[in-house]
Design a protein around this motif. Structure first.
Motif, PDB file in Angstrom:
ATOM      1  N   LEU A  45       0.903  -1.191   0.057  1.00  0.00           N
ATOM      2  CA  LEU A  45      -0.076   0.016   0.033  1.00  0.00           C
ATOM      3  C   LEU A  45       0.682   0.995   0.051  1.00  0.00           C
TER       4      LEU A  45
ATOM      5  N   ILE B 296       2.177   1.711  -3.561  1.00  0.00           N
ATOM      6  CA  ILE B 296       1.083   2.246  -4.607  1.00  0.00           C
ATOM      7  C   ILE B 296       0.932   3.578  -3.934  1.00  0.00           C
ATOM      8  N   ASP B 297       0.985   4.209  -3.059  1.00  0.00           N
ATOM      9  CA  ASP B 297       0.677   5.369  -2.480  1.00  0.00           C
ATOM     10  C   ASP B 297       1.884   6.439  -3.102  1.00  0.00           C
TER      11      ASP B 297
ATOM     12  N   SER C  39       1.010   6.453  -7.049  1.00  0.00           N
ATOM     13  CA  SER C  39      -0.266   6.777  -7.523  1.00  0.00           C
ATOM     14  C   SER C  39      -0.563   8.160  -7.719  1.00  0.00           C
TER      15      SER C  39
ATOM     16  N   ARG D  75      -5.405   6.104  -5.730  1.00  0.00           N
ATOM     17  CA  ARG D  75      -5.186   4.837  -5.673  1.00  0.00           C
ATOM     18  C   ARG D  75      -5.800   3.861  -6.641  1.00  0.00           C
ATOM     19  N   SER D  76      -7.230   4.192  -6.645  1.00  0.00           N
ATOM     20  CA  SER D  76      -8.178   3.362  -7.497  1.00  0.00           C
ATOM     21  C   SER D  76      -7.873   3.516  -9.067  1.00  0.00           C
TER      22      SER D  76
ATOM     23  N   TRP E 163      -4.951   4.219 -10.342  1.00  0.00           N
ATOM     24  CA  TRP E 163      -3.721   3.511 -10.623  1.00  0.00           C
ATOM     25  C   TRP E 163      -3.834   2.017 -10.735  1.00  0.00           C
ATOM     26  N   ILE E 164      -4.343   1.548  -9.724  1.00  0.00           N
ATOM     27  CA  ILE E 164      -4.676  -0.109  -9.650  1.00  0.00           C
ATOM     28  C   ILE E 164      -5.413  -0.238 -10.955  1.00  0.00           C
TER      29      ILE E 164
END
Length: 80
Positions: free
Chosen positions: A14, A17-18, A21, A25-26, A28-29
């Motif tokens: 996490l 990802i941060d 992103s 996050r959403s 990027w994922i």
């Protein structure tokens, strides 16, 4: 249509990802998963092509095998 969902991720993932992103996050994922799926689809297509070439060679005897020997070898991402 977007569907709200929940994921359980390890803290270190996490955090990474941060870092990548830019605060969304959403998005990027979603982009990363779409790219991964495109890669998987392309790999499956390559494997289908290799199987078709092998079947052609088996049906058409040594002449076809000889021609295929001069072709560039197919490599898959997992083999590199």
């Amino acid at each position: 249509m977007k569907v709200k969902t929940s994921l359980t991720l390890s803290e270190d993932l996490l955090k990474r990802i941060d870092e990548c992103s830019d605060g969304n996050r959403s998005l990027w994922i979603e982009e990363v998963v779409r790219e991964h799926l495109r890669t998987m689809d392309a790999r499956e297509g390559d494997q289908d092509d290799a199987a078709a070439l092998a079947a052609f060679s088996a049906r058409n005897g040594p002449e076809a095998s000889d021609v295929l020997d001069y072709s560039a070898p197919l490599t898959f991402e997992s083999e590199e």
